[in-house]
Write a protein that holds these residues in place. Structure first.
Motif, PDB file in Angstrom:
ATOM      1  N   VAL A 131       0.858  -1.186   0.000  1.00 48.38           N
ATOM      2  CA  VAL A 131       0.000   0.000   0.000  1.00 48.38           C
ATOM      3  C   VAL A 131       0.895   1.238   0.000  1.00 48.38           C
ATOM      4  CG1 VAL A 131      -1.751   1.328   1.238  1.00 48.38           C
ATOM      5  CG2 VAL A 131      -1.852  -1.172   1.246  1.00 48.38           C
ATOM      6  N   ASN A 132       0.688   2.092  -0.992  1.00 48.12           N
ATOM      7  CA  ASN A 132       1.397   3.368  -1.055  1.00 48.12           C
ATOM      8  C   ASN A 132       0.560   4.426  -0.337  1.00 48.12           C
ATOM      9  OD1 ASN A 132       3.359   2.207  -2.895  1.00 48.12           O
ATOM     10  ND2 ASN A 132       1.802   2.385  -4.479  1.00 48.12           N
ATOM     11  N   VAL A 133       1.231   5.273   0.425  1.00 50.24           N
ATOM     12  CA  VAL A 133       0.555   6.302   1.213  1.00 50.24           C
ATOM     13  C   VAL A 133       1.091   7.680   0.814  1.00 50.24           C
ATOM     14  CG1 VAL A 133      -0.027   7.116   3.543  1.00 50.24           C
ATOM     15  CG2 VAL A 133       0.433   4.680   3.141  1.00 50.24           C
ATOM     16  N   LYS A 134       0.193   8.626   0.683  1.00 52.69           N
ATOM     17  CA  LYS A 134       0.586  10.003   0.407  1.00 52.69           C
ATOM     18  C   LYS A 134      -0.167  10.920   1.364  1.00 52.69           C
ATOM     19  CE  LYS A 134       0.688  13.530  -3.243  1.00 52.69           C
ATOM     20  NZ  LYS A 134       0.304  13.819  -4.648  1.00 52.69           N
ATOM     21  N   LEU A 135       0.567  11.691   2.158  1.00 50.13           N
ATOM     22  CA  LEU A 135      -0.021  12.643   3.097  1.00 50.13           C
ATOM     23  C   LEU A 135       0.121  14.050   2.553  1.00 50.13           C
ATOM     24  CD1 LEU A 135       1.409  11.377   6.534  1.00 50.13           C
ATOM     25  CD2 LEU A 135      -0.790  10.819   5.492  1.00 50.13           C
ATOM     26  N   SER A 136      -0.924  14.857   2.699  1.00 49.12           N
ATOM     27  CA  SER A 136      -0.860  16.242   2.248  1.00 49.12           C
ATOM     28  C   SER A 136      -1.898  17.061   2.997  1.00 49.12           C
ATOM     29  CB  SER A 136      -1.099  16.336   0.731  1.00 49.12           C
ATOM     30  OG  SER A 136      -2.405  15.897   0.404  1.00 49.12           O
ATOM     31  N   THR A 137      -1.908  18.345   2.740  1.00 50.00           N
ATOM     32  CA  THR A 137      -2.933  19.246   3.253  1.00 50.00           C
ATOM     33  C   THR A 137      -3.560  19.944   2.053  1.00 50.00           C
ATOM     34  OG1 THR A 137      -1.504  21.189   3.439  1.00 50.00           O
ATOM     35  CG2 THR A 137      -1.492  19.640   5.292  1.00 50.00           C
ATOM     36  N   PRO A 138      -4.673  20.643   2.243  1.00 51.09           N
ATOM     37  CA  PRO A 138      -5.266  21.359   1.107  1.00 51.09           C
ATOM     38  C   PRO A 138      -4.310  22.345   0.451  1.00 51.09           C
ATOM     39  CG  PRO A 138      -6.838  21.222   2.889  1.00 51.09           C
ATOM     40  CD  PRO A 138      -5.532  20.692   3.430  1.00 51.09           C
ATOM     41  N   ASN A 139      -3.283  22.763   1.167  1.00 50.52           N
ATOM     42  CA  ASN A 139      -2.342  23.746   0.625  1.00 50.52           C
ATOM     43  C   ASN A 139      -1.017  23.146   0.196  1.00 50.52           C
ATOM     44  OD1 ASN A 139      -4.109  25.953   1.139  1.00 50.52           O
ATOM     45  ND2 ASN A 139      -3.516  25.889   3.294  1.00 50.52           N
ATOM     46  N   SER A 140      -0.913  21.810   0.236  1.00 51.02           N
ATOM     47  CA  SER A 140       0.387  21.208  -0.077  1.00 51.02           C
ATOM     48  C   SER A 140       0.346  20.218  -1.214  1.00 51.02           C
ATOM     49  CB  SER A 140       0.954  20.501   1.159  1.00 51.02           C
ATOM     50  OG  SER A 140       0.167  19.367   1.486  1.00 51.02           O
ATOM     51  N   PHE A 141      -0.808  20.154  -1.941  1.00 46.87           N
ATOM     52  CA  PHE A 141      -0.906  19.146  -2.988  1.00 46.87           C
ATOM     53  C   PHE A 141      -0.119  19.522  -4.222  1.00 46.87           C
ATOM     54  CE2 PHE A 141      -4.428  22.000  -3.970  1.00 46.87           C
ATOM     55  CZ  PHE A 141      -4.269  22.198  -5.326  1.00 46.87           C
ATOM     56  N   SER A 142       0.219  20.798  -4.408  1.00 40.52           N
ATOM     57  CA  SER A 142       0.808  21.225  -5.675  1.00 40.52           C
ATOM     58  C   SER A 142       2.173  20.616  -5.912  1.00 40.52           C
ATOM     59  CB  SER A 142       0.922  22.750  -5.720  1.00 40.52           C
ATOM     60  OG  SER A 142       1.448  23.156  -6.961  1.00 40.52           O
ATOM     61  N   LEU A 143       2.416  20.166  -7.150  1.00 37.18           N
ATOM     62  CA  LEU A 143       3.681  19.564  -7.532  1.00 37.18           C
ATOM     63  C   LEU A 143       4.517  20.514  -8.377  1.00 37.18           C
ATOM     64  CD1 LEU A 143       2.369  16.045  -8.581  1.00 37.18           C
ATOM     65  CD2 LEU A 143       3.222  16.759  -6.368  1.00 37.18           C
ATOM     66  N   LEU A 144       4.011  21.738  -8.604  1.00 37.47           N
ATOM     67  CA  LEU A 144       4.704  22.679  -9.465  1.00 37.47           C
ATOM     68  C   LEU A 144       5.574  23.625  -8.664  1.00 37.47           C
ATOM     69  CD1 LEU A 144       1.868  23.722 -11.926  1.00 37.47           C
ATOM     70  CD2 LEU A 144       3.818  22.277 -12.415  1.00 37.47           C
ATOM     71  N   PRO A 145       6.693  24.106  -9.272  1.00 36.74           N
ATOM     72  CA  PRO A 145       7.456  25.162  -8.629  1.00 36.74           C
ATOM     73  C   PRO A 145       6.557  26.381  -8.413  1.00 36.74           C
ATOM     74  CG  PRO A 145       8.671  24.220 -10.463  1.00 36.74           C
ATOM     75  CD  PRO A 145       7.281  23.653 -10.522  1.00 36.74           C
ATOM     76  N   GLU A 146       6.874  27.186  -7.420  1.00 33.44           N
ATOM     77  CA  GLU A 146       6.024  28.312  -7.045  1.00 33.44           C
ATOM     78  C   GLU A 146       5.719  29.230  -8.216  1.00 33.44           C
ATOM     79  OE1 GLU A 146       3.590  29.873  -4.337  1.00 33.44           O
ATOM     80  OE2 GLU A 146       4.991  28.266  -3.876  1.00 33.44           O
ATOM     81  N   ASN A 147       6.722  29.494  -9.091  1.00 35.22           N
ATOM     82  CA  ASN A 147       6.500  30.431 -10.178  1.00 35.22           C
ATOM     83  C   ASN A 147       5.777  29.815 -11.367  1.00 35.22           C
ATOM     84  OD1 ASN A 147       8.505  28.768 -10.977  1.00 35.22           O
ATOM     85  ND2 ASN A 147       9.925  30.354 -11.650  1.00 35.22           N
ATOM     86  N   ASN A 148       5.462  28.507 -11.303  1.00 32.43           N
ATOM     87  CA  ASN A 148       4.752  27.846 -12.399  1.00 32.43           C
ATOM     88  C   ASN A 148       3.325  27.475 -12.034  1.00 32.43           C
ATOM     89  OD1 ASN A 148       6.839  27.955 -14.176  1.00 32.43           O
ATOM     90  ND2 ASN A 148       7.679  25.966 -13.607  1.00 32.43           N
ATOM     91  N   LYS A 149       2.887  27.864 -10.840  1.00 26.49           N
ATOM     92  CA  LYS A 149       1.553  27.480 -10.401  1.00 26.49           C
ATOM     93  C   LYS A 149       0.488  28.282 -11.140  1.00 26.49           C
ATOM     94  CE  LYS A 149       2.864  26.053  -5.729  1.00 26.49           C
ATOM     95  NZ  LYS A 149       2.713  26.321  -4.299  1.00 26.49           N
ATOM     96  N   ALA A 150      -0.661  27.653 -11.358  1.00 27.17           N
ATOM     97  CA  ALA A 150      -1.795  28.350 -11.940  1.00 27.17           C
ATOM     98  C   ALA A 150      -2.367  29.308 -10.909  1.00 27.17           C
ATOM     99  CB  ALA A 150      -2.856  27.341 -12.362  1.00 27.17           C
TER     100      ALA A 150
END
Length: 286
Positions: free
Chosen positions: A196-215
């Motif tokens: 089982v693979n587990v991924k923990l995040s918060t509503p503000n931490s899901f982004s995988l993009l660098p800060e300057n590339n975010k929508a």
């Protein structure tokens, strides 16, 4: 070969770019191998956000309590925000899969929430995730919660079940918009052995993009703590254009991991046409 490629790519997308950490539910002590209390679970201290994998086999710790009778894997974390997202993905291998359930306890081992296996299902229409049981759940923690202890387990009822998956040849035909062949779909048995693979995040931490590339940022909808659901966000027109174009450019450049990361973000944002854009871009390179 194509099935292996799609399954591998799907796993990369599910885990995201979080650094994997070492965890284990293997025990060497006879006293800890079979336990009857949740507090005796072998806890792995992890952080938020993070991604890691548990393997279940005959050497895994086993909990036999009033609520759980199963091999278990435990992880423990300090909540960095009141709302926490937990994604579980159980890959199918050799027509077998570990069907996970998830129980969350506070620092005093008081039960906070149980997410049954129905929260982690198989989607025969999601060719990116591939042959997995998966789902993301969210919980809004009481303000008194200083630590969360999470237990992954299965149940005798789930082990008695099976999951019918789409045949890879059918999936490939549908992805190419061809008529699927008349082939019987494989049946996967549920087991207490698997991973089982587990991924923990918060509503503000899901982004995988660098800060300057975010929508452009989008508002996060309120989450009912009693619902087994992922955090929902409202897509904006500029976000849709950004993601669809970025997915196509990443595939065209041969950067498939980035394209998959963008696709996962787009799905989280409920942007329509993202998967179609990815499949079209992949097919155009063949």
């Amino acid at each position: 070969m194509k099935r292996i490629l799609f399954s591998s790519l799907g796993l990369m997308a599910l885990l995201g770019c979080s650094s994997a950490i070492d965890v284990s539910n293997q025990v060497s002590s006879v006293e800890l191998a079979n336990i009857s209390a949740t507090s005796s679970v072998q806890w792995n201290d992890v952080s938020v956000p993070s991604a890691f994998t548990f393997n279940f086999d005959e050497h895994s710790q086993r909990l036999a309590s009033a609520d759980i009778n199963s091999p278990v894997a435990g992880f423990s974390f300090e909540p960095v925000e009141q709302t926490i997202n937990i994604a579980l993905t159980a890959p199918m291998k050799n027509l077998s899969v570990f069907a996970p359930s998830l129980a969350l306890y506070d620092q005093d081992y008081r039960l906070l929430k149980v997410f049954k296996s129905t929260a982690f299902g198989y989607d025969r229409n999601d060719f990116i995730k591939g042959e997995v049981l998966s789902g993301e759940v969210s919980i809004t923690l009481p303000l008194t919660t200083t630590r969360v202890n999470a237990v992954i387990f299965t149940t005798p009822e789930d082990i008695a079940k099976t999951t019918t998956i789409i045949h890879p040849a059918k999936a490939m035909a549908i992805a190419k918009r061809n008529d699927p062949p008349a082939i019987a779909d494989p049946v996967v048995r549920h087991s207490d052995i698997g991973s089982v693979n587990v991924k923990l995040s918060t509503p503000n931490s899901f982004s995988l993009l660098p800060e300057n590339n975010k929508a452009p940022s989008t508002p996060v909808a309120a989450v009912d703590p009693d619902l087994n659901q992922a955090v929902m966000v409202a897509p904006q027109p500029e976000s849709s254009t950004f993601y669809l174009n970025a997915i196509e450019k990443a595939v065209d450049a041969g950067d498939i991991p980035k394209a998959l990361a963008l696709l996962e973000e787009a799905k989280t944002l409920k942007i329509e046409g993202a998967q179609e854009a990815f499949v079209k871009a992949i097919n155009s390179k063949k």
